[in-house]
Design a protein around this motif. Structure first.
Motif, PDB file in Angstrom:
ATOM      1  N   THR A 189       7.643  21.022   1.396  1.00 51.50           N
ATOM      2  CA  THR A 189       8.360  20.811  -0.341  1.00 51.50           C
ATOM      3  C   THR A 189       9.218  19.621   0.153  1.00 51.50           C
ATOM      4  O   THR A 189       9.283  17.870  -0.631  1.00 51.50           O
ATOM      5  N   ALA A 190       9.794  19.334   1.313  1.00 50.96           N
ATOM      6  CA  ALA A 190      11.169  19.151   1.464  1.00 50.96           C
ATOM      7  C   ALA A 190       9.912  17.108   1.685  1.00 50.96           C
ATOM      8  O   ALA A 190      10.783  16.195   2.094  1.00 50.96           O
ATOM      9  N   ALA A 191       9.476  17.844   2.918  1.00 52.67           N
ATOM     10  CA  ALA A 191       8.491  16.531   3.221  1.00 52.67           C
ATOM     11  C   ALA A 191       7.919  15.865   2.584  1.00 52.67           C
ATOM     12  O   ALA A 191       8.054  14.171   2.763  1.00 52.67           O
ATOM     13  N   ALA A 192       6.518  16.877   1.444  1.00 55.74           N
ATOM     14  CA  ALA A 192       6.367  15.774   0.328  1.00 55.74           C
ATOM     15  C   ALA A 192       7.677  15.363  -0.631  1.00 55.74           C
ATOM     16  O   ALA A 192       7.440  13.978  -0.914  1.00 55.74           O
ATOM     17  N   THR A 193       9.097  15.789  -0.776  1.00 62.24           N
ATOM     18  CA  THR A 193       9.790  15.027  -1.458  1.00 62.24           C
ATOM     19  C   THR A 193      10.281  13.359  -0.706  1.00 62.24           C
ATOM     20  O   THR A 193      10.770  12.420  -1.408  1.00 62.24           O
ATOM     21  N   VAL A 194      10.603  13.586   0.106  1.00 64.93           N
ATOM     22  CA  VAL A 194      11.188  12.914   1.590  1.00 64.93           C
ATOM     23  C   VAL A 194      10.167  11.780   1.195  1.00 64.93           C
ATOM     24  O   VAL A 194      10.323  10.597   1.197  1.00 64.93           O
ATOM     25  N   ILE A 195       8.760  12.033   1.682  1.00 68.79           N
ATOM     26  CA  ILE A 195       7.876  10.854   1.260  1.00 68.79           C
ATOM     27  C   ILE A 195       7.889  10.386   0.317  1.00 68.79           C
ATOM     28  O   ILE A 195       7.811   9.262  -0.130  1.00 68.79           O
ATOM     29  N   ALA A 196       7.812  11.472  -1.285  1.00 68.03           N
ATOM     30  CA  ALA A 196       7.938  10.747  -2.461  1.00 68.03           C
ATOM     31  C   ALA A 196       9.305   9.499  -2.790  1.00 68.03           C
ATOM     32  O   ALA A 196       8.679   9.026  -3.041  1.00 68.03           O
ATOM     33  N   LEU A 202       0.849  -0.774  -0.201  1.00 73.12           N
ATOM     34  CA  LEU A 202       0.009  -0.086   0.383  1.00 73.12           C
ATOM     35  C   LEU A 202       0.674   1.330   0.125  1.00 73.12           C
ATOM     36  O   LEU A 202       0.356   2.698   0.065  1.00 73.12           O
ATOM     37  N   ILE A 203       2.013   1.154   1.251  1.00 71.77           N
ATOM     38  CA  ILE A 203       2.990   2.407   0.663  1.00 71.77           C
ATOM     39  C   ILE A 203       3.778   3.087  -0.480  1.00 71.77           C
ATOM     40  O   ILE A 203       3.473   3.811  -0.926  1.00 71.77           O
ATOM     41  N   GLY A 204       4.156   1.556  -1.076  1.00 72.44           N
ATOM     42  CA  GLY A 204       4.900   1.601  -2.587  1.00 72.44           C
ATOM     43  C   GLY A 204       3.845   2.150  -3.205  1.00 72.44           C
ATOM     44  O   GLY A 204       4.095   3.522  -4.589  1.00 72.44           O
ATOM     45  N   ARG A 205       2.099   1.601  -3.500  1.00 73.12           N
ATOM     46  CA  ARG A 205       1.597   2.574  -4.773  1.00 73.12           C
ATOM     47  C   ARG A 205       1.016   3.786  -4.602  1.00 73.12           C
ATOM     48  O   ARG A 205       0.325   4.081  -4.823  1.00 73.12           O
ATOM     49  N   LEU A 206       1.086   4.319  -2.954  1.00 72.51           N
ATOM     50  CA  LEU A 206       0.832   5.905  -2.918  1.00 72.51           C
ATOM     51  C   LEU A 206       2.437   6.850  -3.607  1.00 72.51           C
ATOM     52  O   LEU A 206       1.817   7.599  -4.041  1.00 72.51           O
ATOM     53  N   HIS A 207       3.419   5.991  -4.249  1.00 65.61           N
ATOM     54  CA  HIS A 207       4.652   6.913  -4.759  1.00 65.61           C
ATOM     55  C   HIS A 207       3.094   6.938  -6.280  1.00 65.61           C
ATOM     56  O   HIS A 207       3.743   8.771  -6.618  1.00 65.61           O
ATOM     57  N   VAL A 251       1.682  11.025  -4.670  1.00 63.93           N
ATOM     58  CA  VAL A 251       2.710  11.829  -3.939  1.00 63.93           C
ATOM     59  C   VAL A 251       3.431  11.983  -4.357  1.00 63.93           C
ATOM     60  O   VAL A 251       4.031  13.085  -4.790  1.00 63.93           O
ATOM     61  N   LEU A 252       3.464  11.594  -6.013  1.00 61.63           N
ATOM     62  CA  LEU A 252       5.634  11.929  -6.481  1.00 61.63           C
ATOM     63  C   LEU A 252       4.760  13.390  -7.371  1.00 61.63           C
ATOM     64  O   LEU A 252       5.998  14.102  -7.476  1.00 61.63           O
ATOM     65  N   HIS A 253       4.242  13.896  -7.739  1.00 57.30           N
ATOM     66  CA  HIS A 253       3.676  14.848  -8.534  1.00 57.30           C
ATOM     67  C   HIS A 253       3.765  17.101  -7.591  1.00 57.30           C
ATOM     68  O   HIS A 253       3.419  17.051  -7.757  1.00 57.30           O
ATOM     69  N   VAL A 254       3.419  15.748  -6.211  1.00 56.12           N
ATOM     70  CA  VAL A 254       2.885  16.628  -5.210  1.00 56.12           C
ATOM     71  C   VAL A 254       4.527  17.861  -5.130  1.00 56.12           C
ATOM     72  O   VAL A 254       4.418  18.865  -4.781  1.00 56.12           O
ATOM     73  N   PRO A 255       5.544  17.641  -5.028  1.00 59.32           N
ATOM     74  CA  PRO A 255       6.855  18.185  -5.012  1.00 59.32           C
ATOM     75  C   PRO A 255       7.226  18.855  -6.011  1.00 59.32           C
ATOM     76  O   PRO A 255       7.723  20.697  -5.831  1.00 59.32           O
ATOM     77  N   ILE A 256       6.539  18.484  -6.871  1.00 58.63           N
ATOM     78  CA  ILE A 256       6.740  19.148  -8.604  1.00 58.63           C
ATOM     79  C   ILE A 256       5.877  20.896  -8.141  1.00 58.63           C
ATOM     80  O   ILE A 256       6.188  21.221  -9.187  1.00 58.63           O
ATOM     81  N   GLY A 257       4.962  20.722  -7.496  1.00 57.44           N
ATOM     82  CA  GLY A 257       3.692  21.414  -7.863  1.00 57.44           C
ATOM     83  C   GLY A 257       4.423  22.431  -6.701  1.00 57.44           C
ATOM     84  O   GLY A 257       4.719  23.966  -7.123  1.00 57.44           O
ATOM     85  N   LEU A 258       4.895  22.006  -5.422  1.00 62.35           N
ATOM     86  CA  LEU A 258       5.528  22.802  -4.474  1.00 62.35           C
ATOM     87  C   LEU A 258       6.831  23.632  -4.707  1.00 62.35           C
ATOM     88  O   LEU A 258       6.695  24.627  -4.434  1.00 62.35           O
ATOM     89  N   LEU A 259       7.777  22.851  -5.591  1.00 63.56           N
ATOM     90  CA  LEU A 259       8.414  23.442  -6.336  1.00 63.56           C
ATOM     91  C   LEU A 259       8.507  24.989  -7.180  1.00 63.56           C
ATOM     92  O   LEU A 259       8.875  25.774  -7.093  1.00 63.56           O
ATOM     93  N   TRP A 276      18.312   7.024  -7.437  1.00 63.79           N
ATOM     94  CA  TRP A 276      19.600   8.419  -6.782  1.00 63.79           C
ATOM     95  C   TRP A 276      19.505   9.302  -7.435  1.00 63.79           C
ATOM     96  O   TRP A 276      19.723  10.810  -6.594  1.00 63.79           O
ATOM     97  N   LEU A 277      19.019   9.718  -8.683  1.00 62.59           N
ATOM     98  CA  LEU A 277      18.407  11.517  -8.928  1.00 62.59           C
ATOM     99  C   LEU A 277      17.652  11.684  -7.414  1.00 62.59           C
ATOM    100  O   LEU A 277      17.300  13.371  -7.541  1.00 62.59           O
ATOM    101  N   GLY A 278      16.423  10.990  -7.688  1.00 65.36           N
ATOM    102  CA  GLY A 278      14.986  10.912  -6.591  1.00 65.36           C
ATOM    103  C   GLY A 278      15.327  11.264  -5.617  1.00 65.36           C
ATOM    104  O   GLY A 278      15.099  12.525  -4.562  1.00 65.36           O
TER     105      GLY A 278
END
Length: 321
Positions: free
Chosen positions: A58-65, A13-18, A21-29, A88-90
């Motif tokens: 943004t930092a929290a959302a990126t770490v979660i992603a 379930l955690i993995g399928r959240l990716h 949530v992956l678009h959230v940091p982009i919008g926040l940046l 690694w880039l992520g």
């Protein structure tokens, strides 16, 4: 449900959240960059507060992603160099975003001093670095989800995905080199309909269909081609199932093969799922690989025929559907 099963369900379930949530940091940046642009030349309390809050969110959302992406990558079907570079880039992007959050409160402090000026410069450089890193991270993620070179695919429409040197070929008696039926007719279908989920960077069910070795190896559920009874092959069975069937491939919601593509697949399996044969008798299944600077005359009936899609015969389509 025992502890191991519960842990597997939770991690799944955690993995399928990716993907969510992956678009959230982009919008926040982007929002953080807009705040910075609007606040140029001003160090008001409102701008400083917005900068701090957005930077930490943004930092929290990126770490979660990154965490959800890492958990998802542990599932079977993922692997390869593309995944490694994406991860690694992520991870680097998450680190830069944390640095942005740490520098954000200092960007406005002592704004008129020389130290304050350097702090603002460091903060803005870190923010620019984060925005730049988003591009390759997103591109690699899209390549795993939609297939390699997804971004540039429209520019390469109509061109083969494999260089001539990698194609199995056969030599005709007159010296003309011809490409096998699989390479010229079947492989483009697999590339368009299957490889995004069953390719070098993403192997759902442990299956990859991007090259001969992978196709012959099959997946975790077994072989997809039955060499003794090709028409009973699992690959053909899955494609032939109704779209709404749970085992139909490609799954519902993905682009489905056209009627003509289904006929081509049927013809290939009737050929014995061969990777070398030029094609069934009566169909133009090979294309010349010669010097394009010396094309055959239009009225030269001896020139090898370029294959077009065979007609979607009703009986063949009905057999697949």
């Amino acid at each position: 449900m025992n502890g191991g099963e519960l842990s597997s369900v939770v991690s799944g379930l955690i993995g399928r959240l990716h993907p969510m949530v992956l678009h959230v940091p982009i919008g926040l940046l982007v929002a953080l960059a807009v705040v910075e642009l609007l606040g140029l030349g001003r160090n008001g309390a409102m701008v400083a507060a917005a900068r701090r809050v957005l930077a930490w969110v943004t930092a929290a959302a990126t770490v979660i992603a990154v965490i959800t992406g890492y958990v998802l990558s542990r599932e079977s079907g993922y692997g390869g160099d593309t995944l490694d570079r994406h991860f690694w880039l992520g991870l680097g992007l998450a680190g830069v975003c944390v640095l942005v959050a740490l520098l954000a409160p200092r960007a406005a402090a002592n704004g008129t001093s020389e130290v304050g000026g350097w702090r603002r410069v460091a903060y803005r450089l870190a923010l620019v670095a984060a925005l730049v890193l988003v591009v390759p991270v997103g591109h690699l993620g899209a390549s795993m989800t939609h297939g390699a070179d997804f971004l540039l695919e429209p520019l390469r429409a109509g061109r083969s995905t494999a260089p001539d040197s990698e194609r199995p070929v056969s030599m005709e008696a007159d010296g003309v080199t011809t490409v096998s039926f699989f390479e010229i007719r079947v492989r483009p279908i697999l590339d368009a309909r299957c490889v995004s989920c069953h390719g070098p960077s993403k192997r759902k069910g442990g299956l990859a269909l991007h090259d001969r070795a992978s196709i012959e190896a099959g997946g975790t559920s077994g072989l997809v081609i039955d060499v003794d009874a090709p028409l009973a092959s699992e690959l053909l069975r899955r494609v032939a199932l109704p779209v709404e069937h749970d085992e139909h491939m490609p799954p519902d919601g993905k682009a489905q093969p056209t009627r003509e593509e289904l006929v081509v697949l049927q013809a290939w399996f009737e050929l014995g799922a061969s990777f070398e044969e030029a094609g069934p008798t009566g169909l133009p299944m090979a294309v010349a690989v010669g010097d394009p600077a010396d094309p055959a005359p239009a009225d030269d009936t001896s020139a090898p025929a370029t294959p077009g899609a065979p007609p979607a015969e009703a009986a063949a389509v009905k057999a697949l559907r």
